[in-house]
Scaffold this active site. Structure first.
Site, PDB file in Angstrom:
ATOM      1  N   LYS A  40      -8.196   3.328   1.831  1.00 18.43           N
ATOM      2  CA  LYS A  40      -7.459   4.598   1.740  1.00 18.43           C
ATOM      3  C   LYS A  40      -7.623   5.367   0.442  1.00 18.43           C
ATOM      4  O   LYS A  40      -7.855   6.587   0.466  1.00 18.43           O
ATOM      5  CB  LYS A  40      -5.978   4.341   1.977  1.00 18.43           C
ATOM      6  CG  LYS A  40      -5.707   3.902   3.401  1.00 18.43           C
ATOM      7  CD  LYS A  40      -4.267   3.560   3.630  1.00 18.43           C
ATOM      8  CE  LYS A  40      -4.120   2.834   4.952  1.00 18.43           C
ATOM      9  NZ  LYS A  40      -4.907   1.557   5.015  1.00 18.43           N
ATOM     10  N   GLN A  42      -7.278  -2.537   3.971  1.00 15.53           N
ATOM     11  CA  GLN A  42      -6.257  -1.689   3.349  1.00 15.53           C
ATOM     12  C   GLN A  42      -6.865  -0.909   2.177  1.00 15.53           C
ATOM     13  O   GLN A  42      -6.350   0.129   1.779  1.00 15.53           O
ATOM     14  CB  GLN A  42      -5.089  -2.560   2.873  1.00 15.53           C
ATOM     15  CG  GLN A  42      -3.969  -1.798   2.206  1.00 15.53           C
ATOM     16  CD  GLN A  42      -2.724  -2.642   2.052  1.00 15.53           C
ATOM     17  OE1 GLN A  42      -2.000  -2.876   3.004  1.00 15.53           O
ATOM     18  NE2 GLN A  42      -2.481  -3.116   0.844  1.00 15.53           N
ATOM     19  N   SER A  68       0.832  -1.206   0.000  1.00 20.35           N
ATOM     20  CA  SER A  68       0.000   0.000   0.000  1.00 20.35           C
ATOM     21  C   SER A  68       0.869   1.261   0.000  1.00 20.35           C
ATOM     22  O   SER A  68       0.348   2.371   0.022  1.00 20.35           O
ATOM     23  CB  SER A  68      -0.943   0.001   1.211  1.00 20.35           C
ATOM     24  OG  SER A  68      -0.222  -0.174   2.409  1.00 20.35           O
ATOM     25  N   SER A  96     -13.080  25.686 -27.167  1.00 30.00           N
ATOM     26  CA  SER A  96     -13.214  24.485 -27.992  1.00 30.00           C
ATOM     27  C   SER A  96     -12.062  24.441 -28.983  1.00 30.00           C
ATOM     28  O   SER A  96     -11.610  25.484 -29.468  1.00 30.00           O
ATOM     29  CB  SER A  96     -14.547  24.547 -28.740  1.00 30.00           C
ATOM     30  OG  SER A  96     -14.486  23.790 -29.929  1.00 30.00           O
ATOM     31  N   GLU A 100     -19.339  21.834 -15.029  1.00 30.32           N
ATOM     32  CA  GLU A 100     -19.621  20.480 -15.537  1.00 30.32           C
ATOM     33  C   GLU A 100     -18.740  19.443 -14.845  1.00 30.32           C
ATOM     34  O   GLU A 100     -19.189  18.338 -14.525  1.00 30.32           O
ATOM     35  CB  GLU A 100     -19.414  20.439 -17.045  1.00 30.32           C
ATOM     36  CG  GLU A 100     -20.483  21.218 -17.798  1.00 30.32           C
ATOM     37  CD  GLU A 100     -20.148  21.389 -19.266  1.00 30.32           C
ATOM     38  OE1 GLU A 100     -19.776  20.405 -19.920  1.00 30.32           O
ATOM     39  OE2 GLU A 100     -20.227  22.531 -19.757  1.00 30.32           O
ATOM     40  N   ASN A 103      -2.147  -2.800  12.782  1.00 30.68           N
ATOM     41  CA  ASN A 103      -3.613  -2.724  12.745  1.00 30.68           C
ATOM     42  C   ASN A 103      -4.150  -1.487  13.470  1.00 30.68           C
ATOM     43  O   ASN A 103      -5.097  -0.851  13.017  1.00 30.68           O
ATOM     44  CB  ASN A 103      -4.225  -3.993  13.354  1.00 30.68           C
ATOM     45  CG  ASN A 103      -3.851  -5.230  12.558  1.00 30.68           C
ATOM     46  OD1 ASN A 103      -3.214  -5.116  11.510  1.00 30.68           O
ATOM     47  ND2 ASN A 103      -4.226  -6.391  13.059  1.00 30.68           N
ATOM     48  N   LYS A 113     -16.553  29.331 -28.910  1.00 32.42           N
ATOM     49  CA  LYS A 113     -17.032  28.689 -27.683  1.00 32.42           C
ATOM     50  C   LYS A 113     -16.324  29.159 -26.412  1.00 32.42           C
ATOM     51  O   LYS A 113     -15.119  29.381 -26.398  1.00 32.42           O
ATOM     52  CB  LYS A 113     -16.896  27.163 -27.788  1.00 32.42           C
ATOM     53  CG  LYS A 113     -17.830  26.514 -28.772  1.00 32.42           C
ATOM     54  CD  LYS A 113     -19.301  26.740 -28.472  1.00 32.42           C
ATOM     55  CE  LYS A 113     -19.769  25.949 -27.274  1.00 32.42           C
ATOM     56  NZ  LYS A 113     -19.867  24.522 -27.542  1.00 32.42           N
ATOM     57  N   HIS A 135     -40.443  22.419 -11.309  1.00 28.98           N
ATOM     58  CA  HIS A 135     -40.496  21.612 -12.550  1.00 28.98           C
ATOM     59  C   HIS A 135     -39.822  22.329 -13.726  1.00 28.98           C
ATOM     60  O   HIS A 135     -40.241  22.154 -14.874  1.00 28.98           O
ATOM     61  CB  HIS A 135     -41.934  21.266 -12.953  1.00 28.98           C
ATOM     62  CG  HIS A 135     -42.789  20.761 -11.834  1.00 28.98           C
ATOM     63  ND1 HIS A 135     -42.857  19.429 -11.500  1.00 28.98           N
ATOM     64  CD2 HIS A 135     -43.587  21.415 -10.934  1.00 28.98           C
ATOM     65  CE1 HIS A 135     -43.674  19.279 -10.466  1.00 28.98           C
ATOM     66  NE2 HIS A 135     -44.121  20.475 -10.092  1.00 28.98           N
TER      67      HIS A 135
END
Ligand code: ARG
Length: 468
Positions: free
Chosen positions: A324, A321, A22, A276, A289, A109, A282, A155
């Site tokens: 993480k 493990q 790890s 773009s 987003e 641990n 653009k 709505h």
């Protein structure tokens, strides 16, 4: 051979070594790991388990290693296995035999759990401070636009007139709850697992209260077996992060809409947009987003750990493990998303001229007329029906409610004429919504004031929390 290799005759297969390690990701915890070790050896010395001289050598060795890692001089490899082994083996290299005493009365641990909690406590403070900055920007915008009228939707249909300040204060409440949730999570995770050892505590005369206090925890965890197998603190944080990202994503969605050519409610600063590669004209709201998109990965981080944990028996299992990477990902993603949203909001121009063009559409004041008629004694259900019929006439004549003549109105219901409608200008409608929590500027002012007070109190809590 690994530090635990006494009972082994063969070294790990290379692929096992790689799969098992790890260190590739938990090296991020080196500071917490060293802090935990220093507290541990300080306690061991206070209990007479190591001498003061051994303690000092170990602490000095650990600080040397911390400095080397900080400077990027340490090259981690899969042979290091994890950050705990990486630090301990370098300590032994650095100071010799005495370094082998550090791991007395602890296990990886409990060690990995103390590291994880120390790390997360600090990260939560940072996220709280980013969120507090964001809330300040929101409060500032709310005050600036306290009486600026915009369209309220249900709505995605025009519903009622509201103020932009009111919209800001709606988002303020969401992020306020996110901060409250984090504080709550922080309080519950403020217990130190160090000294739980492998699963059952130890025969050595340790003082867990002392290590807990040295590391800034309010107390040690109660049960050793639970301590090494509990990942609730990470799960709670990930749940908070998922909800927090969902809130950001909802507002990001609104930013994308507001920024569209059709809406044109806002102009996002150039520095928070991208272009773009093919369409020269653009200017895209990529940050909004991406924040919306990254919400998905944080949901994934939460689902991943929930799924890892289900079906794991007591006590430690290597599955854990896997707690993480998702946690780190959620911390990084949420923190950056808040920072970016806050800066983007600060620099966004709200185009009241464009918003103004939409206010005449969708009969925003229809409810206000119905409420006015109700106040005049017409039962609300009936008033609702009368105004519904007014809308129908308007649609046929292609006009607004305020354009209906006395003749039109009496034709709908003999009790109604223009005077009976009351002041139905949008400003009057908004001003009149003074019910607690409503959109009237005076009520928005109250919400801003309450928000300011809450934030000032909270910043005090966070600051003093950090100081201790
Ligand atoms: N790298 C391990 C983890 O993060 C540390 C604990 C290892 N314990 C063990 N018994 N193998 O979970």
């Amino acid at each position: 051979m690994a530090l635990w290799g006494g009972r082994f005759e063969k070294d790990m297969d290379e692929i096992v070594k790689k799969f098992n390690a790890s260190i590739g990701f938990d090296q991020r915890l080196y500071n917490e790991d060293i802090d935990g070790s220093i507290a541990h050896v300080t306690m061991l010395a206070a209990q007479g388990i190591v001498t003061a001289d051994e303690r000092d050598q170990i602490i000095q060795g650990l600080e040397t290693i911390r400095e080397r890692i900080r400077k990027g001089e340490v090259q981690f490899t899969p042979d290091d296995e994890d950050i705990h082994m990486a630090v301990e083996s370098r300590l032994i290299q650095e100071i010799g035999e005495v370094g082998k005493k550090l791991h007395t009365a602890r296990s990886r641990n409990d060690q990995c759990q103390v590291d994880g909690r120390l790390y997360l406590k600090k990260q939560i403070q940072e996220i709280l401070s980013e969120l507090a900055g964001f809330e300040e920007v929101i409060l500032k915008k709310a005050a600036q636009y306290r009486d600026q009228i915009t369209v309220g939707f249900t709505h995605i249909q025009h519903a009622q007139p509201i103020t932009l300040g009111f919209v800001f204060m709606a988002y303020f409440q969401m992020f306020r709850r996110d901060m409250d949730r984090l504080l709550d999570c922080l309080e519950r995770m403020d217990l130190c697992p160090l000294g739980a050892c492998a699963l059952a505590g130890t025969t050595l005369p340790i003082d867990r209260q002392k290590t807990a206090a040295l590391l800034g925890f309010s107390a040690p965890t109660e049960n050793a077996m639970d301590s090494v197998s509990d990942r609730d603190y990470a799960l709670e944080f990930l749940s908070d992060a998922a909800i927090g990202m969902m809130h950001l994503s909802r507002w990001a969605e609104e930013f994308v809409w507001w920024n569209s050519t059709e809406f044109s409610y806002i102009a996002i600063d150039d520095s928070y947009c991208t272009g773009s590669s093919i369409m020269p004209q653009k200017k895209n709201p990529d940050m909004a987003e991406l924040i919306r998109g990254k919400c998905g990965r944080v949901y994934g981080d939460l689902m991943q750990l929930l799924t890892v944990m289900k079906g794991t028996p007591l006590a430690y299992n290597k599955d854990f493990q896997e707690d993480k990477e998702g946690l780190f990902d959620a911390v990084d993603t949420w923190k950056d998303a808040v920072t970016i949203f806050s800066k983007m909001l600060e620099k966004t121009e709200f185009r009241m001229d464009q918003i103004g063009k939409q206010l005449g559409k969708g009969f925003l004041n229809a409810t206000d007329i119905a409420e006015h008629l109700a106040m005049e004694g017409i039962p609300f259900r009936e008033a609702h029906n009368i105004v519904g019929r007014m809308v129908k006439v308007c649609e046929r004549k292609d006009c607004q409610l305020e354009d209906l003549t006395d003749e039109d109105l009496r034709g709908i219901d003999p009790r109604v004429d223009r005077a009976a409608l009351g002041d139905i200008s949008l400003a009057a409608c908004v001003d009149a919504r003074t019910s607690f929590g409503g959109t009237a500027p005076a009520e928005v002012d109250r919400q801003i004031e309450a928000g300011r007070r809450w934030l000032a109190d909270l910043e005090e809590t966070v600051r003093t929390g950090q100081a201790k």
